[in-house]
Design an enzyme around this catalytic site. Structure first.
Site, PDB file in Angstrom:
ATOM      1  N   CYS A 115       0.825  -1.206   0.000  1.00 25.34           N
ATOM      2  CA  CYS A 115       0.000   0.000   0.000  1.00 25.34           C
ATOM      3  C   CYS A 115       0.863   1.260   0.000  1.00 25.34           C
ATOM      4  O   CYS A 115       1.513   1.545  -1.002  1.00 25.34           O
ATOM      5  CB  CYS A 115      -0.991  -0.016   1.153  1.00 25.34           C
ATOM      6  SG  CYS A 115      -2.372   1.130   0.892  1.00 25.34           S
ATOM      7  N   GLU A 139      -1.937  -8.472   4.569  1.00 28.19           N
ATOM      8  CA  GLU A 139      -2.062  -8.761   6.001  1.00 28.19           C
ATOM      9  C   GLU A 139      -3.502  -8.605   6.488  1.00 28.19           C
ATOM     10  O   GLU A 139      -3.822  -8.936   7.628  1.00 28.19           O
ATOM     11  CB  GLU A 139      -1.113  -7.869   6.818  1.00 28.19           C
ATOM     12  CG  GLU A 139      -1.532  -6.418   7.005  1.00 28.19           C
ATOM     13  CD  GLU A 139      -1.286  -5.511   5.812  1.00 28.19           C
ATOM     14  OE1 GLU A 139      -1.008  -6.025   4.709  1.00 28.19           O
ATOM     15  OE2 GLU A 139      -1.372  -4.281   5.988  1.00 28.19           O
ATOM     16  N   HIS A 173      -3.830  -4.956   0.808  1.00 31.75           N
ATOM     17  CA  HIS A 173      -3.228  -5.339   2.086  1.00 31.75           C
ATOM     18  C   HIS A 173      -3.289  -6.843   2.287  1.00 31.75           C
ATOM     19  O   HIS A 173      -4.294  -7.372   2.757  1.00 31.75           O
ATOM     20  CB  HIS A 173      -3.981  -4.654   3.232  1.00 31.75           C
ATOM     21  CG  HIS A 173      -3.735  -3.193   3.315  1.00 31.75           C
ATOM     22  ND1 HIS A 173      -2.745  -2.654   4.115  1.00 31.75           N
ATOM     23  CD2 HIS A 173      -4.326  -2.159   2.686  1.00 31.75           C
ATOM     24  CE1 HIS A 173      -2.755  -1.337   3.976  1.00 31.75           C
ATOM     25  NE2 HIS A 173      -3.695  -1.006   3.120  1.00 31.75           N
TER      26      HIS A 173
END
Lengths: 202, 255
Positions: free
Chosen positions: A79, A186, A184
């Protein structure tokens, strides 16, 4: 040792947790003198471009990252991290790390069909060429996005995946040892875990 | 194309999970970590956790608890409750929170929105707007921490919040909260017509069709509390979330 850069731009915890979840060993890097111990580097980030660049400069990481990039250390920008790897962004005035020939532009739509910005939520990702992060098969790939600016690659060979929000845009790029993903991992459940696992194996 | 998000919204009080009814009578539901683990296993789109007492009692966010929550979540986590300073926001982002939701803080100072957005980006700030309808059915801005309606005009507050840099608006219909009696569709439509940033509608989801109705009337995303936490006429506690394929079938524009 895979290292996750802490330059004060939030959310290292989620990246750290996911790397551990997929069985990786990693360390959080907050001291630039340790950067040469990194066999791989992840640059996460949530936030505004200029603020990110200033944080990198004031911590000495700006130059340090450019130096290890020259040695071929794999670097993954997530990002804001992906934005910082590029040359510049419409979001700010400062120069990026310029480790990949790309720029960032704000989402813009014509008045006939204005979509809301930022682009927030889960979106499908189309992998366009063989790469080390995501499989090039017809399997469903979807990830969580939250951003107002998107990459534009000056070299089409650097594009590894696109997504669609009003128009097709680059959501993952790669050049030599430099990787960037707009979404993202994660925050993208098993899709993100698969990608992180692959980066650990690069 | 971008999917519309369906987001469980969990309320915290004294470290426990509670569910309110029209913003009153919070009933203890269980251990939040457990609920979050279950939602994580079900691969929910996002999770919102709101501390309903932090602003009222001017308390700091419970950072260690929130850090535990973030450690369990491999999807975006939004936290709201008692955020008044940029430093609090910074701390929350550093422990794994993706977005923060502010209400009282934003009503007190629009500058809080711009200060946080300037450092962390617009997408990190959700401005939460609670709406109650008065005796005549008119829309009134409500302040959850004071328990009273506010004379500020809702439309101009929303526009100011957007101009100040909010990334999303979370619209809560107080009168529908916990009722599972359907969402306030005309309220959602009025906000959606005037909102150029993503709009999360919350309050009143009782059936999966309510989610579709909100999306069809302009909501970018729908959040729900009771719908995902209660089951049956006696409101037994059961954590549920629709299957991904069911949500696609319900909401996919192509179909």
């Amino acid at each position: 040792m895979l290292m996750i850069l802490d330059y004060g731009m939030g959310n290292i915890a989620s990246v750290y947790n996911m790397v551990k979840k997929v069985g990786g060993i990693c360390k959080i890097l907050d001291d630039k003198s340790e950067i040469f111990k990194a066999s791989k580097l992840i640059i996460p980030g949530v936030g505004a471009f200029d603020h990110g660049i200033k944080q990198l400069q004031s911590s000495g990481f700006f130059d340090a990252i450019q130096k290890i990039a020259e040695t071929g250390t794999p670097i993954l920008g997530i990002c804001l991290g992906m934005q910082l790897l590029s040359k510049k962004s419409e979001e700010g005035m400062l120069n990026g790390l310029s480790l990949i020939d790309a720029e960032f532009k704000k989402f813009s739509f014509d008045n006939s069909f204005p979509l809301r910005v930022p682009h927030v939520g889960w979106n499908a990702v189309d992998v366009v060429k063989v790469n080390k992060l995501m499989p090039l098969d017809k399997s469903e790939q979807r990830f969580y996005f939250t951003h107002s600016y998107h990459a534009v690659c000056n070299n089409q060979k650097d594009v590894i995946a696109t997504s669609f929000y009003g128009y097709n845009f680059v959501c993952a790029y790669h050049h030599e040892n430099i990787y960037g993903v707009q979404f993202h991992p994660e925050k993208s459940h098993r899709f993100g875990m698969a990608l992180m696992k692959r980066f650990c194996e690069v | 194309m971008l999917m519309h998000r369906v987001i469980p919204c969990l309320l915290l009080k004294n470290g426990g999970l509670v569910k309110s009814f029209k913003f009153g009578n919070p009933k203890y539901v269980g251990d939040p970590i457990n609920a979050i683990r279950i939602f994580n296993d079900k691969e929910v789109d996002e999770l919102i956790v709101l501390d309903i007492e932090a602003s009222k009692f001017r308390r700091e966010p419970n950072y260690s608890l929130i850090e535990e929550f973030a450690g369990e979540c491999f999807m975006p986590l939004t936290y709201g409750g008692g955020i008044k300073t940029v430093e609090q926001a910074r701390h929350l982002f550093s422990i794994g929170v993706e977005k923060i939701s502010i209400q009282t803080g934003a009503l007190e100072s629009l500058k809080l929105i711009s200060d946080i957005a300037a450092l962390y980006g617009n997408q990190s700030v959700i401005v939460s707007i609670d709406i109650k309808r008065n005796f005549f059915g008119h829309i009134r801005l409500y302040s959850a921490s004071s328990g009273r309606t506010n004379d500020l005009n809702w439309l101009s507050f929303m526009k100011h919040a957007i101009d100040a840099g909010a990334g999303e608006i979370m619209l809560n219909a107080v009168d529908r909260d916990g009722t599972m009696a359907g969402m306030d569709i005309s309220l959602i439509r009025q906000f959606a017509e005037n909102c150029g940033i993503p709009l999360i509608a919350v309050g009143g989801v009782g059936r999966i069709e309510d989610i579709k109705a909100a999306v069809d009337n302009g909501a970018s995303a729908v959040a729900a509390g009771a719908f995902f936490v209660f089951h049956g006429p006696h409101r037994a506690v059961l954590i549920t979330y629709p299957k991904y394929n069911d949500l696609i079938a319900l909401l996919d524009k192509k179909q």
